[in-house]
Write a protein that holds these residues in place. Structure first.
Motif, short mmCIF file in Angstrom:
data_model
loop_
_atom_site.label_atom_id
_atom_site.label_comp_id
_atom_site.label_asym_id
_atom_site.label_seq_id
_atom_site.Cartn_x
_atom_site.Cartn_y
_atom_site.Cartn_z
N GLN A 55 59.38 5.05 23.39
CA GLN A 55 59.73 4.32 22.17
C GLN A 55 59.75 2.81 22.40
O GLN A 55 59.52 2.04 21.46
CB GLN A 55 61.07 4.79 21.63
N ARG A 58 56.24 1.69 21.78
CA ARG A 58 55.93 1.78 20.34
C ARG A 58 56.62 0.66 19.56
O ARG A 58 56.03 0.07 18.66
CB ARG A 58 56.36 3.15 19.81
N THR A 59 57.86 0.38 19.92
CA THR A 59 58.60 -0.71 19.27
C THR A 59 57.94 -2.05 19.55
O THR A 59 57.79 -2.89 18.65
CB THR A 59 60.06 -0.70 19.72
#
Length: 113
Positions: A55, A58-59
């Motif tokens: 994540q 992705r962030t």
């Protein structure tokens, strides 16, 4: 500040993106809360975090972050490194705690907005 200077200041190890260390960064964010990064990060090019999961990449991609520095000696697995490489995000790791890493960058000229 260029990413090669970030590497030097933090005594960091580059895990991917060695060929992109000439990129300029003008501000940074230090957080282990990705919801805060998504809500409050605007025009910051560098993310310092101790959170090691997909994540984070992705962030970073969603917020146009050029470089992720994992602090406290955290090291992402190969899948995370590959994900960052595919997205053109430089990944480094350093032994500094987040507070110290942010302070070192600030005192060496990375002032932010």
């Amino acid at each position: 500040m260029q990413l090669h200077q970030v590497k030097e200041v933090l005594n960091a190890i580059v895990l991917c993106g060695e060929d992109r260390l000439d990129q300029e960064v003008v501000s940074a964010c230090g957080s282990d809360f990705l919801s805060d990064v998504l809500a409050f990060v605007h025009n910051q090019n560098l993310l310092l975090t101790g959170l090691v999961n997909p994540q984070v990449v992705r962030t970073a991609e969603m917020t146009d972050i050029k470089c992720i520095v994992f602090v406290r000696g955290k090291r992402p697995d190969e899948d995370i490194i590959q994900m960052a490489q595919e997205r053109g995000i430089v990944v480094m790791t350093c032994g500094e705690r987040m507070y110290s890493a942010c302070g070192l960058l600030y005192s060496n000229g990375l002032r932010g907005n």
